[in-house]
Scaffold this active site. Structure first.
Site, PDB file in Angstrom:
ATOM      1  N   THR A  74      34.006 -22.128-100.351  1.00  0.00           N
ATOM      2  CA  THR A  74      32.840 -22.246-101.228  1.00  0.00           C
ATOM      3  C   THR A  74      32.076 -23.520-100.848  1.00  0.00           C
ATOM      4  OG1 THR A  74      33.927 -21.017-102.978  1.00  0.00           O
ATOM      5  CG2 THR A  74      32.100 -22.446-103.643  1.00  0.00           C
ATOM      6  N   ASN A 152      35.064  -9.046 -97.861  1.00  0.00           N
ATOM      7  CA  ASN A 152      36.309  -9.236 -98.620  1.00  0.00           C
ATOM      8  C   ASN A 152      36.680  -8.031 -99.470  1.00  0.00           C
ATOM      9  OD1 ASN A 152      33.845 -10.459 -99.699  1.00  0.00           O
ATOM     10  ND2 ASN A 152      35.016 -10.787-101.557  1.00  0.00           N
ATOM     11  N   GLN A 180      37.575 -14.031 -94.320  1.00  0.00           N
ATOM     12  CA  GLN A 180      38.486 -12.879 -94.244  1.00  0.00           C
ATOM     13  C   GLN A 180      38.877 -12.549 -92.808  1.00  0.00           C
ATOM     14  OE1 GLN A 180      40.017 -11.759 -96.757  1.00  0.00           O
ATOM     15  NE2 GLN A 180      38.785 -12.607 -98.424  1.00  0.00           N
ATOM     16  N   SER A 201      39.103 -20.661 -94.936  1.00  0.00           N
ATOM     17  CA  SER A 201      39.771 -21.218 -96.112  1.00  0.00           C
ATOM     18  C   SER A 201      41.281 -21.031 -95.962  1.00  0.00           C
ATOM     19  CB  SER A 201      39.253 -20.460 -97.343  1.00  0.00           C
ATOM     20  OG  SER A 201      39.876 -20.954 -98.498  1.00  0.00           O
ATOM     21  N   GLY A 202      42.034 -22.127 -96.118  1.00  0.00           N
ATOM     22  CA  GLY A 202      43.472 -22.099 -95.846  1.00  0.00           C
ATOM     23  C   GLY A 202      44.257 -21.074 -96.647  1.00  0.00           C
ATOM     24  N   HIS A 203      43.893 -20.906 -97.929  1.00  0.00           N
ATOM     25  CA  HIS A 203      44.734 -20.041 -98.768  1.00  0.00           C
ATOM     26  C   HIS A 203      44.572 -18.553 -98.469  1.00  0.00           C
ATOM     27  CE1 HIS A 203      41.940 -18.537-102.063  1.00  0.00           C
ATOM     28  NE2 HIS A 203      41.175 -19.488-101.558  1.00  0.00           N
ATOM     29  N   THR A 239      38.686 -38.821-100.047  1.00  0.00           N
ATOM     30  CA  THR A 239      40.026 -38.833 -99.443  1.00  0.00           C
ATOM     31  C   THR A 239      40.481 -37.400 -99.215  1.00  0.00           C
ATOM     32  OG1 THR A 239      40.497 -40.904-100.536  1.00  0.00           O
ATOM     33  CG2 THR A 239      42.404 -39.652 -99.754  1.00  0.00           C
ATOM     34  N   CYS A 327      36.821 -11.997-108.362  1.00  0.00           N
ATOM     35  CA  CYS A 327      36.012 -12.854-109.233  1.00  0.00           C
ATOM     36  C   CYS A 327      35.399 -12.013-110.355  1.00  0.00           C
ATOM     37  CB  CYS A 327      34.901 -13.518-108.436  1.00  0.00           C
ATOM     38  SG  CYS A 327      35.437 -14.126-106.844  1.00  0.00           S
TER      39      CYS A 327
HETATM   40  N1  PMP Z   1      33.932 -16.086 -98.735  1.00  0.00           N
HETATM   41  C1  PMP Z   1      34.705 -15.004 -98.814  1.00  0.00           C
HETATM   42  C2  PMP Z   1      34.366 -13.799 -97.975  1.00  0.00           C
HETATM   43  C3  PMP Z   1      35.803 -14.981 -99.672  1.00  0.00           C
HETATM   44  O1  PMP Z   1      36.569 -13.871 -99.749  1.00  0.00           O
HETATM   45  C4  PMP Z   1      36.083 -16.118-100.457  1.00  0.00           C
HETATM   46  C5  PMP Z   1      37.261 -16.122-101.425  1.00  0.00           C
HETATM   47  N2  PMP Z   1      37.234 -15.080-102.359  1.00  0.00           N
HETATM   48  C6  PMP Z   1      35.257 -17.248-100.327  1.00  0.00           C
HETATM   49  C7  PMP Z   1      34.199 -17.180 -99.461  1.00  0.00           C
HETATM   50  C8  PMP Z   1      35.509 -18.503-101.117  1.00  0.00           C
HETATM   51  O2  PMP Z   1      36.639 -19.175-100.614  1.00  0.00           O
HETATM   52  P1  PMP Z   1      37.367 -20.354-101.387  1.00  0.00           P
HETATM   53  O3  PMP Z   1      38.349 -19.722-102.310  1.00  0.00           O
HETATM   54  O4  PMP Z   1      38.057 -21.139-100.319  1.00  0.00           O
HETATM   55  O5  PMP Z   1      36.325 -21.171-102.067  1.00  0.00           O
END
Ligand code: PMP
Length: 410
Positions: A74, A152, A180, A201-203, A239, A327
């Site tokens: 994000t 996604n 993705q 994004s790491g997660h 940081t 979301c």
């Molecule tokens: N872009 C896409 C295509 C995503 O699937 C997501 C997470 N749902 C994000 C951006 C946002 O990622 P983050 O959770 O790291 O803010």
């Protein structure tokens, strides 16, 4: 109900890889300095961050200096969009697509108020953008083209090479949300690929939440979103989230070593799920193109039932899936992605996203198929639309026409 919870929502977030967790453990002990400190406590942590940067750079095939760590995609998407526009002050046009993640789409829509002209490319029934539409819309006034690598919700993959070439031809900057794609598709940011900014994004690939990386091409204009510090070479103040970064580095290293095997496994599990569901349930459609698709994603539309109800009953049966975008869960707002694909409302409401991971096991898939089929059957028995003679009741004439035309092609 299965004994062990089954997680099939891996586009929302993923299980932290044991390798990522292990890499983080020393940070709970002696390695705790501030990476900006020049003493040895700080430098030990700095070393960990730079190792992670090298692994992420390898995942993307870019230079380590082109990787800026941040809090996630994000932030990365916001940063890239504002940086690109700041670098192109004389251009007032932005192109994106109607199926982007909110962290792109809502930011760009808001820029309308700042005097930008916005073009949202349409997608077809299969979720594909049309390169001819991009060709027609792009001009010397276009500052930025922003497109996701893969969607996604449906997993549909965009033609990034060709879109980038068009952007370059018109001197526009090109941003790609590759959240993705990481860990599921080969990302190769070689010079010839006209991508100026790219977010991960790491997660989403077995790291931890709250850490991401923004690729900024060496020559691309840049403006930090967060200012007031020299961190990340002056590109992102604050940081560093050392644990998140180190975990992401370890997850990237894992992908660098084993991605081909992971992809093969995910595809096998997703295909087993898809064929199982199609065999056991009537009236199922697959939303989105089945070829240009992430190896782990299946967006299935169960006609004549409510996806939220299915999701809740699946949750009660210990299986996690999502209806549309995570979301959006909890609200009955239809998915903007499926709406943009012109899927009729009557089908959107029964759409569920299943996403496997490299850790998904065949027994989990088989249990998920059994449970889903049983729940779909039960819901149809309960629903007035579940009975053949009543299925079309309650639909407006226009919706009924759309519904019939759509199902005739699926
Ligand atoms: N872009 C896409 C295509 C995503 O699937 C997501 C997470 N749902 C994000 C951006 C946002 O990622 P983050 O959770 O790291 O803010």
């Amino acid at each position: 109900m299965t004994d062990r919870p089954i997680y099939l929502d891996n586009n929302s977030t993923t299980f932290p890889a044991p390798e990522a967790v292990e890499a983080v453990l020393p940070l709970f002990g002696d390695i705790y300095g501030n990476p900006s400190s020049t003493h040895s406590f700080g430098q030990k942590v700095r070393h960990q961050i730079e190792l992670a940067r090298e692994n992420v750079a390898k995942l993307l095939n870019c230079k380590p200096g082109e990787v800026v760590f941040n809090s996630g995609a994000t932030e990365g998407n916001n940063t890239a969009i504002y940086a690109a526009l700041d670098g192109m002050p004389d251009r007032k046009h932005i192109i994106t697509s109607g199926v982007e993640h909110a962290s792109v789409l809502e930011v760009i829509r808001y820029l309308d108020e700042a005097g930008y002209r916005i073009t949202e490319l349409s997608v077809d029934r299969m979720g594909h953008i049309d390169l001819d539409e991009l060709k027609n819309e792009i001009s010397g006034d276009t500052a930025l083209v922003s497109l996701m690598w893969a969607n996604n919700e449906t997993g549909v993959i965009n033609p990034i090479n060709a879109a980038g070439d068009l952007a370059k031809q018109f001197g526009a900057l090109f941003h790609v949300d590759a959240v993705q794609a990481a860990g599921k598709l080969k990302i190769d940011l070689k010079e010839e690929l006209a991508v100026d900014y790219l977010t991960i994004s790491g997660h989403k690939f077995h790291g931890l939440k709250g850490a991401g990386a923004l690729f900024v091409r060496e020559k691309a204009p840049f403006l930090p979103l967060l200012r007031g510090g020299h961190h990340e070479d002056g590109r992102r103040a604050g940081t560093e989230n050392v644990m998140g970064i180190v975990a992401m580095g370890a997850a990237a290293a894992l992908s660098n070593r084993e991605m081909a095997g992971h992809v093969e496994h995910m595809k096998k599990m997703r295909d087993r799920l898809q064929s199982g569901l199609l065999a056991k349930c009537d009236d199922v459609i697959i939303n989105g193109d089945q070829q240009d698709r992430l190896p782990n994603t299946l967006n299935a539309g169960f006609k004549y039932i409510d996806g939220e109800a299915l999701l809740m009953m699946m949750d009660a049966a210990n299986i996690a899936v999502s209806a549309g975008s995570a979301c959006k869960s909890g609200s009955m707002e239809p998915s903007h992605v499926l709406m943009a694909m012109n899927v009729p409302l009557s089908a959107i409401h029964g759409s569920v996203r299943f996403c496997v991971s490299r850790y998904t096991e065949p027994e989990e898939i088989d249990a998920a198929v059994e449970q889903t089929a049983a729940i779909v059957k039960r819901l149809r028995e309960m629903s007035p639309f579940g009975h053949a003679e009543k299925r079309d009741e309650g639909l407006s004439t226009a919706e009924l026409e759309k519904h019939k035309a759509y199902f005739a092609t699926t």
